[in-house]
Design a protein around this motif. Structure first.
Motif, PDB file in Angstrom:
ATOM      1  N   ASP A  35       0.833  -1.204   0.000  1.00  0.00           N
ATOM      2  CA  ASP A  35       0.000   0.000   0.000  1.00  0.00           C
ATOM      3  C   ASP A  35       0.867   1.253   0.000  1.00  0.00           C
ATOM      4  O   ASP A  35       0.593   2.214  -0.718  1.00  0.00           O
ATOM      5  N   ASN A  36       1.892   1.253   0.821  1.00  0.00           N
ATOM      6  CA  ASN A  36       2.762   2.421   0.946  1.00  0.00           C
ATOM      7  C   ASN A  36       3.460   2.726  -0.383  1.00  0.00           C
ATOM      8  O   ASN A  36       3.626   3.885  -0.747  1.00  0.00           O
ATOM      9  N   ASN A  37       3.844   1.698  -1.124  1.00  0.00           N
ATOM     10  CA  ASN A  37       4.483   1.907  -2.419  1.00  0.00           C
ATOM     11  C   ASN A  37       3.484   2.283  -3.504  1.00  0.00           C
ATOM     12  O   ASN A  37       3.831   2.959  -4.463  1.00  0.00           O
ATOM     13  N   ALA A  38       2.229   1.859  -3.352  1.00  0.00           N
ATOM     14  CA  ALA A  38       1.215   2.135  -4.369  1.00  0.00           C
ATOM     15  C   ALA A  38       0.916   3.619  -4.486  1.00  0.00           C
ATOM     16  O   ALA A  38       0.601   4.110  -5.564  1.00  0.00           O
ATOM     17  N   CYS A  39       1.022   4.345  -3.401  1.00  0.00           N
ATOM     18  CA  CYS A  39       0.641   5.760  -3.440  1.00  0.00           C
ATOM     19  C   CYS A  39       1.792   6.679  -3.819  1.00  0.00           C
ATOM     20  O   CYS A  39       1.680   7.889  -3.741  1.00  0.00           O
ATOM     21  N   LYS A  40       2.895   6.104  -4.274  1.00  0.00           N
ATOM     22  CA  LYS A  40       4.000   6.924  -4.769  1.00  0.00           C
ATOM     23  C   LYS A  40       3.687   7.397  -6.185  1.00  0.00           C
ATOM     24  O   LYS A  40       3.045   6.687  -6.952  1.00  0.00           O
ATOM     25  N   THR A  41       4.164   8.585  -6.495  1.00  0.00           N
ATOM     26  CA  THR A  41       3.964   9.096  -7.849  1.00  0.00           C
ATOM     27  C   THR A  41       4.946   8.419  -8.801  1.00  0.00           C
ATOM     28  O   THR A  41       5.814   7.664  -8.375  1.00  0.00           O
ATOM     29  N   LYS A  42       4.833   8.733 -10.070  1.00  0.00           N
ATOM     30  CA  LYS A  42       5.720   8.116 -11.064  1.00  0.00           C
ATOM     31  C   LYS A  42       7.174   8.459 -10.767  1.00  0.00           C
ATOM     32  O   LYS A  42       7.481   9.495 -10.193  1.00  0.00           O
TER      33      LYS A  42
END
Length: 166
Positions: A96-103
């Motif tokens: 989850d924490n990595n999913a909300c990172k931008t490109k």
């Protein structure tokens, strides 16, 4: 740094305060440099740390405890759009924490989860979930690939999704 449990009595000494840089102020003297009404903690390696009874704690973990009455324990914390402040914290898995990172800055397509496949001469869309890459298809139009990523992001990551603006 090893995650230590937040002491149950910490709410007697600290309180949430959005005017404080760390999001937390002292409401009771706890020894050392603590001063009633002053902001708690100092910035260390991009995160606010608060010393309490001889132990250092991440300010965001204390803020979560003060706001929700429970310790994050071994769970990660997602900070939403601002990783430094203690506002808008929610429990998160590593995925989850990595999913909300931008490109990524090295991204050349301009869209998260979209890359050029030189072998097929098409745009490839993919997403990761729990450490596994999921192929979403190849597309002639880059916007179709971005839309495919967005749909998969909502399906796999829900509220943690970072969607492409298409």
């Amino acid at each position: 740094m090893k995650t230590l449990p937040i002491p149950e009595n910490i709410s007697e000494y600290l309180e949430l305060n959005t005017d404080s840089p760390s999001g937390i102020t002292w409401k009771k003297y706890a020894g050392g440099k603590s001063k009633v009404g002053k902001h708690a903690g100092c910035l260390s390696n991009g995160r606010y740390m608060i010393g309490f009874k001889g132990t250092s704690y991440y300010a965001y973990r204390i803020a979560y405890f003060l706001k929700n009455g429970e310790d994050l324990g071994e769970r990660l914390a997602d900070h939403g759009s601002n990783p430094i402040t203690s506002n808008n914290i929610r429990p998160a898995t590593y995925s989850d924490n990595n999913a909300c990172k931008t490109k990524l800055s090295r991204n050349r397509s301009g869209f998260k989860g979209v890359s050029w496949c030189s072998q097929t001469q098409k745009w490839r869309a993919q997403i990761a979930k729990d450490g596994k890459d999921i192929h979403l298809g190849r597309f002639v139009d880059i916007k179709d690939a971005a839309h495919a990523y967005n749909a998969a992001a909502l399906e796999y990551h829900g509220e943690f999704s970072c969607l492409n603006v298409v």
